[in-house]
Design a protein around this motif. Structure first.
Motif, short mmCIF file in Angstrom:
data_model
loop_
_atom_site.label_atom_id
_atom_site.label_comp_id
_atom_site.label_asym_id
_atom_site.label_seq_id
_atom_site.Cartn_x
_atom_site.Cartn_y
_atom_site.Cartn_z
N GLY A 1 -2.33 29.13 8.61
CA GLY A 1 -0.96 29.22 9.54
C GLY A 1 0.12 29.55 8.48
O GLY A 1 0.38 29.81 7.17
N GLY A 2 1.26 29.89 9.38
CA GLY A 2 2.26 30.30 8.43
C GLY A 2 3.84 29.36 9.12
O GLY A 2 3.95 29.08 9.74
N ILE A 3 4.08 29.12 7.37
CA ILE A 3 6.17 27.61 7.81
C ILE A 3 6.71 28.86 7.99
O ILE A 3 6.67 29.60 6.11
N ALA A 4 8.04 29.19 8.36
CA ALA A 4 9.18 30.24 8.32
C ALA A 4 10.70 29.60 8.23
O ALA A 4 10.52 29.20 9.09
N ILE A 5 11.25 29.20 7.42
CA ILE A 5 12.56 28.64 7.41
C ILE A 5 13.44 29.59 7.43
O ILE A 5 13.74 29.71 6.41
N GLN B 1 8.05 41.68 22.22
CA GLN B 1 7.79 43.08 22.65
C GLN B 1 6.84 43.68 21.84
O GLN B 1 6.37 44.66 22.18
N ALA B 2 6.46 43.15 20.54
CA ALA B 2 5.43 43.14 19.85
C ALA B 2 4.04 43.06 20.44
O ALA B 2 3.36 43.33 19.41
N GLY B 3 4.19 41.91 21.38
CA GLY B 3 2.22 41.34 21.26
C GLY B 3 2.72 40.42 21.60
O GLY B 3 1.42 39.80 21.66
N ALA B 4 3.61 39.73 20.91
CA ALA B 4 3.09 38.14 20.56
C ALA B 4 3.38 36.81 21.58
O ALA B 4 3.66 37.33 22.68
N ARG B 5 2.71 36.12 21.70
CA ARG B 5 2.84 35.49 22.48
C ARG B 5 3.66 34.11 21.54
O ARG B 5 3.76 33.25 20.48
N LEU C 1 -1.08 27.79 24.19
CA LEU C 1 -1.57 28.75 23.43
C LEU C 1 -2.75 28.77 22.79
O LEU C 1 -3.19 29.31 22.09
N GLY C 2 -3.54 27.56 22.48
CA GLY C 2 -4.32 27.36 21.90
C GLY C 2 -4.12 26.85 19.91
O GLY C 2 -5.20 26.93 19.87
N GLY C 3 -2.90 27.09 19.80
CA GLY C 3 -2.59 26.65 18.35
C GLY C 3 -1.37 27.34 18.20
O GLY C 3 -1.05 28.57 18.80
N ILE C 4 -1.35 27.01 16.65
CA ILE C 4 0.34 27.79 16.62
C ILE C 4 -0.50 28.32 15.32
O ILE C 4 -0.59 27.73 14.01
N ASP C 5 -0.40 30.13 14.73
CA ASP C 5 -0.32 30.56 13.73
C ASP C 5 0.89 31.18 13.34
O ASP C 5 0.89 30.66 11.51
N GLN D 1 -0.67 37.32 18.10
CA GLN D 1 -0.03 35.85 17.39
C GLN D 1 0.56 34.64 18.22
O GLN D 1 0.87 35.60 18.72
N ARG D 2 0.13 33.78 17.36
CA ARG D 2 1.15 33.27 18.43
C ARG D 2 1.93 32.33 17.50
O ARG D 2 1.37 32.04 16.86
N ILE D 3 3.33 31.92 18.75
CA ILE D 3 3.83 32.14 17.55
C ILE D 3 5.34 30.27 18.51
O ILE D 3 5.22 30.89 19.14
#
Length: 259
Positions: A138-142, A35-39, A84-88, A14-16
């Protein structure tokens, strides 16, 4: 009942983009997701603190910039997207807080807090939404706050800015969910951070940043829209929202306003 968002259970790959990743909740969440493996692209103003969060995680990208600079948003986004090739998922976690009563607020201080807490989110949305909408994912977290639930003393600018973020997240969900995007509203209670260290009162149900990060990740995994914690505290404030103003003001005046 189906979850309001698509659950995120597997983070590998996952690209964060985590904005406000240098301290507090942002730094703890960044470490948890790495730690969970995200980029994870880590952004804030202080590059040295971001480097500490990224240490030992080769999939971390340190990307410092000033979130009040619209041009810097565009430059950093293009760099992160290329790397990263994009943002998830983008997480808006940057915040400013000054404990002050209403008569202590200065125009300059209010403008700065509103710029960090609210204006920067609009700058980020204008930057990332075109690409997310074009691909339909994609996702938006506020990250808002329970301080946005009701008007509380000592949060004369911070509280209204967080109430605005709650409203913004709700309308973003209505706008973006039908177009394939996830929207998350994160409302923490008291968390031990450099911001809450400014408080001169006992903070009920105080949590560590690490506990907050775990709660947020559980909310992502469940597909929640609102992720609020700790429940034993946030549910009390939700109840306060429902009370008639006469009773609400009486309780706030008796228990929360210094005599």
């Amino acid at each position: 009942m189906r979850p309001l968002n698509r659950p995120i259970e597997a983070w590998a790959g996952q690209r964060i983009w985590l904005v406000g990743a240098s301290t507090g909740i942002g730094a703890a969440l960044a470490a948890d997701l790495l730690q969970a493996g995200a980029r994870v692209a880590l952004s804030a103003r202080r590059a040295e603190l971001l480097a500490q969060v990224a240490a030992g995680h080769p999939q971390a990208l340190v990307a410092p910039f000033d979130i009040l600079d619209q041009q810097a948003w565009c430059a950093r986004y293009h760099e992160i997207r290329a790397r990263l090739g994009g943002i998830d998922l983008i997480v808006f976690c940057a915040a400013d807080y000054r404990p002050e009563r209403s008569w202590e607020v200065s125009p300059g201080g209010a403008a700065y807090t509103l710029g960090v807490n609210l204006g920067s989110v609009y700058a980020g949305l204008a930057t990332v939404l075109p690409d997310m909408l074009a691909r339909g994912s994609g996702g938006i977290a506020i990250v808002a706050s329970v301080a946005g639930y009701v008007g509380l003393p000592n949060a004369s600018v911070y509280g209204p800015s967080k109430a605005a973020l709650i409203n913004l997240a709700e309308l973003l969900y209505a706008d973006l969910h039908p177009r394939g995007l996830n929207v998350y509203l994160i409302n923490p209670g008291f968390v031990q951070t450099p911001l809450t260290d400014k408080n001169q009162f006992t903070m009920p149900a105080l949590q560590t940043p690490q506990a907050a990060a775990r709660s947020i990740r559980r909310g992502f995994a469940a597909g929640d829209f609102e992720i609020h914690f700790p429940k034993r505290f946030t549910m009390l404030l939700k109840l306060l929202q429902w009370l008639p103003y006469r009773l609400r003001f009486a309780l706030i005046g008796h228990y929360l306003i210094p005599q």
